[in-house]
Design an enzyme around this catalytic site. Structure first.
Site, short mmCIF file in Angstrom:
data_model
loop_
_atom_site.label_atom_id
_atom_site.label_comp_id
_atom_site.label_asym_id
_atom_site.label_seq_id
_atom_site.Cartn_x
_atom_site.Cartn_y
_atom_site.Cartn_z
N THR A 99 24.95 24.91 11.02
CA THR A 99 24.70 25.90 12.08
C THR A 99 24.18 25.15 13.30
O THR A 99 23.89 23.95 13.25
CB THR A 99 23.69 26.98 11.63
OG1 THR A 99 22.45 26.36 11.28
CG2 THR A 99 24.21 27.76 10.44
N LYS A 227 17.43 13.03 18.24
CA LYS A 227 17.95 11.92 17.42
C LYS A 227 16.90 10.81 17.27
O LYS A 227 16.82 10.15 16.23
CB LYS A 227 19.23 11.39 18.04
CG LYS A 227 20.37 12.42 17.93
CD LYS A 227 21.47 12.18 18.92
CE LYS A 227 22.57 13.22 18.77
NZ LYS A 227 23.52 13.19 19.88
N1 LIG Z 1 30.08 19.19 17.46
C1 LIG Z 1 29.72 17.94 17.28
O1 LIG Z 1 30.42 17.02 17.66
C2 LIG Z 1 28.42 17.63 16.57
C3 LIG Z 1 28.06 16.28 16.35
C4 LIG Z 1 26.89 16.00 15.63
C5 LIG Z 1 26.07 17.04 15.19
N2 LIG Z 1 26.44 18.33 15.48
C6 LIG Z 1 25.57 19.41 14.99
O2 LIG Z 1 26.29 20.14 13.99
C7 LIG Z 1 25.92 21.51 14.03
C8 LIG Z 1 27.16 22.36 14.20
O3 LIG Z 1 27.78 22.01 15.44
P1 LIG Z 1 29.12 22.74 15.92
O4 LIG Z 1 29.62 21.94 17.06
O5 LIG Z 1 29.98 22.99 14.75
O6 LIG Z 1 28.54 24.12 16.46
P2 LIG Z 1 29.33 25.50 16.58
O7 LIG Z 1 30.78 25.26 16.78
O8 LIG Z 1 28.57 26.31 17.59
O9 LIG Z 1 29.15 26.15 15.13
C9 LIG Z 1 27.95 26.70 14.67
C10 LIG Z 1 28.28 27.63 13.55
O10 LIG Z 1 27.07 28.17 13.02
C11 LIG Z 1 27.29 29.56 12.79
N3 LIG Z 1 26.00 30.25 12.72
C12 LIG Z 1 25.07 30.43 13.67
N4 LIG Z 1 24.04 31.13 13.20
C13 LIG Z 1 24.32 31.39 11.90
C14 LIG Z 1 23.64 32.09 10.87
N5 LIG Z 1 22.45 32.67 11.07
N6 LIG Z 1 24.23 32.17 9.65
C15 LIG Z 1 25.45 31.60 9.42
N7 LIG Z 1 26.13 30.92 10.37
C16 LIG Z 1 25.57 30.83 11.59
C17 LIG Z 1 28.16 30.00 13.95
O11 LIG Z 1 28.77 31.24 13.69
P3 LIG Z 1 29.84 31.91 14.69
O12 LIG Z 1 31.10 31.08 14.52
O13 LIG Z 1 30.01 33.28 14.18
O14 LIG Z 1 29.24 31.83 16.05
C18 LIG Z 1 29.14 28.83 13.96
O15 LIG Z 1 30.15 29.04 13.01
C19 LIG Z 1 24.93 21.65 15.20
O16 LIG Z 1 23.62 21.67 14.70
C20 LIG Z 1 25.20 20.44 16.05
O17 LIG Z 1 24.07 20.01 16.79
C21 LIG Z 1 27.58 18.65 16.14
#
Ligand SMILES: NC(=O)c1ccc[n+]([C@@H]2O[C@H](COP(=O)([O-])OP(=O)(O)OC[C@H]3O[C@@H](n4cnc5c(N)ncnc54)[C@H](OP(=O)(O)O)[C@@H]3O)[C@@H](O)[C@H]2O)c1
Length: 346
Positions: A99, A227
């Site tokens: 999340t 980080k």
């Molecule tokens: N993207 C990257 O390149 C990257 C790199 C390193 C680390 N990260 C970390 O990885 C994590 C995910 O990143 P992301 O890019 O995938 O973000 P994202 O696309 O915004 O996905 C977040 C997901 O969490 C879901 N969510 C939010 N609140 C929730 C809850 N209470 N219960 C269940 N699901 C919930 C959202 O649901 P909805 O789809 O319904 O909104 C969405 O599916 C973050 O913490 C981010 O900092 C990301």
């Protein structure tokens, strides 16, 4: 053959990246590592939590997400509106928590991770919030319940940073860490070094999906601070609070400063640093995130665009630098996959 029952909570970019890799790497996991994964549950904010005892069909779940349909449209699932309730009712072997990062109280990820560890599930996470604010408590909870907690993808996505220190460099003593840990700011600074204006480059980064509509977390250095806290805990075993990291973002950097650095044979980079100093058996850790003009002889000065890099200074290896992607769907999914494989091996 081992069978791992996996739950993915947070099915956005990263959760879907892991799911895609479970499909494309299925044969490799089977042949090379001797295990199969059954994805038993998935949750996002809109649909809540779905569970299927015999496993979900991953291509179906990915298609539902891509077409913005509710996850509950998957045949034969049991549904809970709330991920935490669903997780507590169903369990599994491993939780992949992906999340969104929240650096105020780390929710909802913190509750998901605590619940999973407390019910004897291993946890792999890309979520920086719980890792930055409570790594020590969560590792203690994992140990108490005899399970593993791994967080490779919280720093530099799937580029191996945490496992490089804890496994690859086991036995060496790390004295300092310096890193370019935020791709957005590195993209902006690299473009500014070619003479371009901050605002213009930020708008370009936003249009290309490298920067958020609200870029504060990146450009003011908060993401790099998160980080830095994770590395403080995992590399140095120091539990720092966010306000113990001296922080300066990149918004005040002018084109004049940029050009002066270039004339001096330097490049300005947003550097996260951790320095260990020891005296009389007490060690203290200085932590900062700030723009630094690096001489061109420094490997970090030549890391451009959205790439990330980290240099460890250690007692036995002198300097070790790791360069690689710091974000992206499959790149971050890869970090979770490597954690899953490490758990399967144990
Ligand atoms: N993207 C990257 O390149 C990257 C790199 C390193 C680390 N990260 C970390 O990885 C994590 C995910 O990143 P992301 O890019 O995938 O973000 P994202 O696309 O915004 O996905 C977040 C997901 O969490 C879901 N969510 C939010 N609140 C929730 C809850 N209470 N219960 C269940 N699901 C919930 C959202 O649901 P909805 O789809 O319904 O909104 C969405 O599916 C973050 O913490 C981010 O900092 C990301």
């Amino acid at each position: 053959m081992k069978h791992i029952r996996l739950s993915i909570i947070g099915f956005g970019v990263v959760g879907q990246g892991l799911a895609e890799l479970l499909v494309t790497k299925k044969a490799l996991l089977h042949q090379q590592f001797g295990f199969d994964v059954t994805l038993v549950s998935v949750a996002n904010a809109r649909s809540g939590f779905i569970y299927r005892e015999d496993g979900l069909d991953i291509p179906t779940i990915l298609k539902l997400s891509a077409t913005k349909q509710p996850l509950t449209a998957h045949p034969g699932v049991t549904h809970w509106p709330n991920a935490l309730e669903g997780l507590r009712a169903t369990g599994g072997d491993v939780l992949a928590e992906a999340t969104g990062t929240n650096l105020r109280d780390a929710e909802p990820g913190m509750s998901h991770i605590r619940a999973a560890l407390s019910q004897g599930m291993h946890v792999i996470t890309a979520n920086k919030g719980p890792a930055a604010l409570a790594a020590h408590d969560l590792f203690a909870l994992a140990q108490q319940h005899g399970v593993h907690l791994r967080m490779e993808s919280t720093v530099m996505a799937g580029t191996p940073v945490i496992s490089t220190v804890s496994e690859g460099m086991a036995g060496t003593q790390v004295r300092s860490v310096r890193g370019i840990l935020n791709g957005t700011t590195n993209y902006i600074l690299s473009a500014m070094a070619t003479g371009r204006d901050y605002r213009e480059v930020l708008a370009e980064a936003q249009s290309q999906g490298y920067a958020e509509a609200d870029p504060t977390a990146d450009v003011e250095g908060y993401d790099a601070v998160a980080k830095t806290l994770i590395l403080a805990a995992l590399v140095f075993d120091h539990s720092l609070k966010p306000d113990q990291v001296v922080r300066q973002g990149i918004t005040a950097i002018t084109q004049e400063q940029m050009q002066r650095a270039i004339e001096e044979g330097k490049r300005i980079k947003l550097i996260a640093s951790l320095n260990l100093s020891s005296n009389q058996d007490k060690s203290s850790l200085e932590a900062s995130v700030a723009p630094v003009a690096l001489p061109l002889g420094d490997p970090l000065s030549r890391v451009d665009g959205v790439l990330n890099a980290i240099t460890f200074q250690t007692d036995t290896l002198s300097e070790v630098t790791v360069i690689g992607p710091g974000a992206g769907k499959l790149q971050t999914g890869q970090g979770l996959l490597s954690d899953l494989i490490a758990i399967a091996k144990q």
